[in-house]
Design a protein around this motif. Structure first.
Motif, PDB file in Angstrom:
ATOM      1  N   PRO A  75       0.807  -1.227   0.000  1.00 52.81           N
ATOM      2  CA  PRO A  75       0.000   0.000   0.000  1.00 52.81           C
ATOM      3  C   PRO A  75       0.839   1.276   0.000  1.00 52.81           C
ATOM      4  CG  PRO A  75      -0.967  -1.600   1.485  1.00 52.81           C
ATOM      5  CD  PRO A  75       0.345  -2.171   1.037  1.00 52.81           C
ATOM      6  N   PHE A  76       2.027   1.223   0.627  1.00 46.23           N
ATOM      7  CA  PHE A  76       2.900   2.385   0.619  1.00 46.23           C
ATOM      8  C   PHE A  76       3.463   2.641  -0.785  1.00 46.23           C
ATOM      9  CE2 PHE A  76       2.930   0.864   5.013  1.00 46.23           C
ATOM     10  CZ  PHE A  76       2.620   2.038   5.688  1.00 46.23           C
ATOM     11  N   LYS A  77       3.683   1.546  -1.542  1.00 53.30           N
ATOM     12  CA  LYS A  77       4.116   1.700  -2.934  1.00 53.30           C
ATOM     13  C   LYS A  77       3.016   2.350  -3.765  1.00 53.30           C
ATOM     14  CE  LYS A  77       7.270  -2.275  -3.129  1.00 53.30           C
ATOM     15  NZ  LYS A  77       7.554  -3.565  -3.802  1.00 53.30           N
ATOM     16  N   VAL A  78       1.764   1.953  -3.486  1.00 54.36           N
ATOM     17  CA  VAL A  78       0.635   2.546  -4.202  1.00 54.36           C
ATOM     18  C   VAL A  78       0.540   4.039  -3.897  1.00 54.36           C
ATOM     19  CG1 VAL A  78      -1.882   2.536  -4.476  1.00 54.36           C
ATOM     20  CG2 VAL A  78      -0.642   0.369  -4.288  1.00 54.36           C
ATOM     21  N   LEU A  79       0.735   4.402  -2.629  1.00 55.43           N
ATOM     22  CA  LEU A  79       0.712   5.815  -2.246  1.00 55.43           C
ATOM     23  C   LEU A  79       1.841   6.591  -2.924  1.00 55.43           C
ATOM     24  CD1 LEU A  79      -0.090   5.568   1.572  1.00 55.43           C
ATOM     25  CD2 LEU A  79      -1.589   6.459  -0.224  1.00 55.43           C
ATOM     26  N   LYS A  80       3.027   5.974  -2.954  1.00 55.16           N
ATOM     27  CA  LYS A  80       4.150   6.620  -3.639  1.00 55.16           C
ATOM     28  C   LYS A  80       3.849   6.789  -5.121  1.00 55.16           C
ATOM     29  CE  LYS A  80       9.105   6.133  -4.619  1.00 55.16           C
ATOM     30  NZ  LYS A  80      10.314   5.275  -4.460  1.00 55.16           N
ATOM     31  N   GLY A  81       3.271   5.732  -5.740  1.00 55.94           N
ATOM     32  CA  GLY A  81       2.916   5.799  -7.160  1.00 55.94           C
ATOM     33  C   GLY A  81       1.865   6.863  -7.432  1.00 55.94           C
ATOM     34  N   THR A  82       0.911   7.016  -6.508  1.00 59.98           N
ATOM     35  CA  THR A  82      -0.120   8.042  -6.672  1.00 59.98           C
ATOM     36  C   THR A  82       0.491   9.433  -6.636  1.00 59.98           C
ATOM     37  OG1 THR A  82      -1.756   6.583  -5.634  1.00 59.98           O
ATOM     38  CG2 THR A  82      -2.298   8.929  -5.752  1.00 59.98           C
ATOM     39  N   TYR A  83       1.423   9.645  -5.705  1.00 59.38           N
ATOM     40  CA  TYR A  83       2.113  10.944  -5.624  1.00 59.38           C
ATOM     41  C   TYR A  83       2.906  11.216  -6.905  1.00 59.38           C
ATOM     42  CZ  TYR A  83       5.494  14.478  -4.154  1.00 59.38           C
ATOM     43  OH  TYR A  83       6.268  15.601  -4.080  1.00 59.38           O
ATOM     44  N   GLN A  84       3.619  10.171  -7.397  1.00 52.97           N
ATOM     45  CA  GLN A  84       4.399  10.341  -8.630  1.00 52.97           C
ATOM     46  C   GLN A  84       3.486  10.644  -9.814  1.00 52.97           C
ATOM     47  OE1 GLN A  84       6.318   6.488  -8.380  1.00 52.97           O
ATOM     48  NE2 GLN A  84       8.318   7.427  -7.932  1.00 52.97           N
ATOM     49  N   ALA A  85       2.365   9.910  -9.904  1.00 50.22           N
ATOM     50  CA  ALA A  85       1.415  10.124 -11.001  1.00 50.22           C
ATOM     51  C   ALA A  85       0.785  11.510 -10.911  1.00 50.22           C
ATOM     52  CB  ALA A  85       0.338   9.045 -10.975  1.00 50.22           C
ATOM     53  N   TYR A  86       0.488  11.941  -9.679  1.00 47.48           N
ATOM     54  CA  TYR A  86      -0.105  13.265  -9.481  1.00 47.48           C
ATOM     55  C   TYR A  86       0.827  14.356 -10.027  1.00 47.48           C
ATOM     56  CZ  TYR A  86      -1.956  17.382  -7.045  1.00 47.48           C
ATOM     57  OH  TYR A  86      -2.471  18.614  -6.751  1.00 47.48           O
TER      58      TYR A  86
END
Length: 356
Positions: A75-86
């Motif tokens: 889930p932390f990877k998903v959060l990191k990916g969301t920040y990067q995508a944002y």
């Protein structure tokens, strides 16, 4: 002003194929095209070969339906990916996002919602996958292949039935070129074996155990997955490859019968090209059971026979192939009755409609 589109989707070839079908149209129309995918996924390899597309990797975690200690950190990877995508979307300022699903798409669709970028998701199977289920609430529209999919979607107003989509290049293969490239005979049927983009250990084992019997009927192209070629088995009439890209249309053109998993993208391509199939769907232990539903649907329509992996044996495979070869004309007649046109046009129209 030049329009911009971001494609996403990955984890398997099935989550990239439709994007590959759409990209040439938008490139021709002068859109600026970007692709957001994972760092090491198959989508990066496939998209890197496409001209005019800029690839951006982001972090992604696998979404699992079962217990695994990796569920704690992913889930932390998903959060990191969301920040990067944002941050990427703020920089790219796309008119629209198009997602084919897979784990990497969830952060992109969520980031799109946060950036107020309209997004379209595509679901190939009868029931939506976990990634798409999570992403649908943040999307603008959901394209579906099967009409029955709407029964499984709470936000049914988002659903647009676009039908099955098949890449144009699939229809442009040359049988003669395929036979020449693989040094096959004109007079002997060709069997294509596909265990999915990552390969299938069980299918590979059974095919190789049955090889001498199968070569009595067929010439064989065996797509066995990365790192799965068995060099000791090289012989005339049997060609092993890890994966096919540019050569696939020619191979399909020369193919008489296909053994395959039952991913929606692949089986509709076989239907469009009128290739009788033996489908070996992923088990419920390996997946959510979507391929079992796809395979049974094709069997009901008379396009394919089904072998469940749990029942897959050397004798069963050889017998089923003999049966399909003998009844080939029946499968071909059934396939002629399919009414879909496999066009990308409905999705292209929807993208143009939704884009800012």
């Amino acid at each position: 002003m030049r329009k911009r589109i971001v494609f996403t989707g990955g984890g398997s070839a099935g989550h990239v194929i439709l994007n590959l079908a759409l990209i040439p149209h938008f490139r021709k129309e002068g859109w600026e095209i970007s692709y957001i995918g994972s760092v090491n996924g198959i989508e990066r390899d496939l998209i890197s070969k496409v001209d005019g597309v800029t690839y951006y990797p982001i972090a992604t975690g696998k979404l699992r339906r079962y217990f695994d200690w990796k569920n704690v950190k992913d889930p932390f990877k998903v959060l990191k990916g969301t920040y990067q995508a944002y941050r990427l979307l703020r920089k790219l300022k796309p008119s629209v996002i198009f997602s084919k699903g897979g784990f990497v798409s969830v952060p992109v669709i969520l980031a799109g919602k946060l950036n107020k970028v309209p997004s379209i998701i595509h679901e190939s199977d009868v029931t939506p996958g976990l990634a798409n289920k999570l992403a649908i609430p943040f999307s603008t529209k959901l394209c579906v292949t099967f009409k029955d999919t709407v029964k499984h979607i709470k936000e049914s107003s988002k659903v647009v039935h676009t039908g099955a989509i098949v890449r144009d290049e699939i229809f442009k293969g040359s049988k003669e070129k395929g036979l020449k490239d693989f040094k096959f005979q004109q007079t002997k049927p060709v069997l294509l074996i596909m265990g999915g983009s990552l390969g299938s250990k069980k299918i590979n084992e059974i095919v190789r155990a049955s090889l001498q019997e199968l070569l009595g009927f067929f010439q064989i192209v065996h797509i066995c997955g990365k790192g799965n070629i068995k060099h000791s088995l090289h012989q005339p009439g049997y060609k092993q490859v890890e994966y096919l890209t540019d050569e696939l249309p020619d191979v399909l053109a020369m193919t008489d019968i296909v053994i395959s998993r039952a991913g929606s993208n692949s089986i509709f391509e076989f239907l469009a090209l009128k290739k009788p199939m033996i489908l070996i769907p992923l088990t419920k232990e390996q997946s959510r059971g979507d391929q079992i539903i796809n395979a049974e649907s094709f069997k009901k329509e008379g396009y394919a026979e089904v072998l469940q992996e749990g029942n897959l044996t050397k004798e069963g495979l050889v017998n089923k192939l003999e049966e399909v070869l003998q009844n080939k004309e029946i499968y071909l007649r059934n396939m002629e009755q399919y009414e879909g046109d496999f066009s990308v046009n409905p999705i292209i129209s929807l993208i143009n409609e939704v884009s800012k």
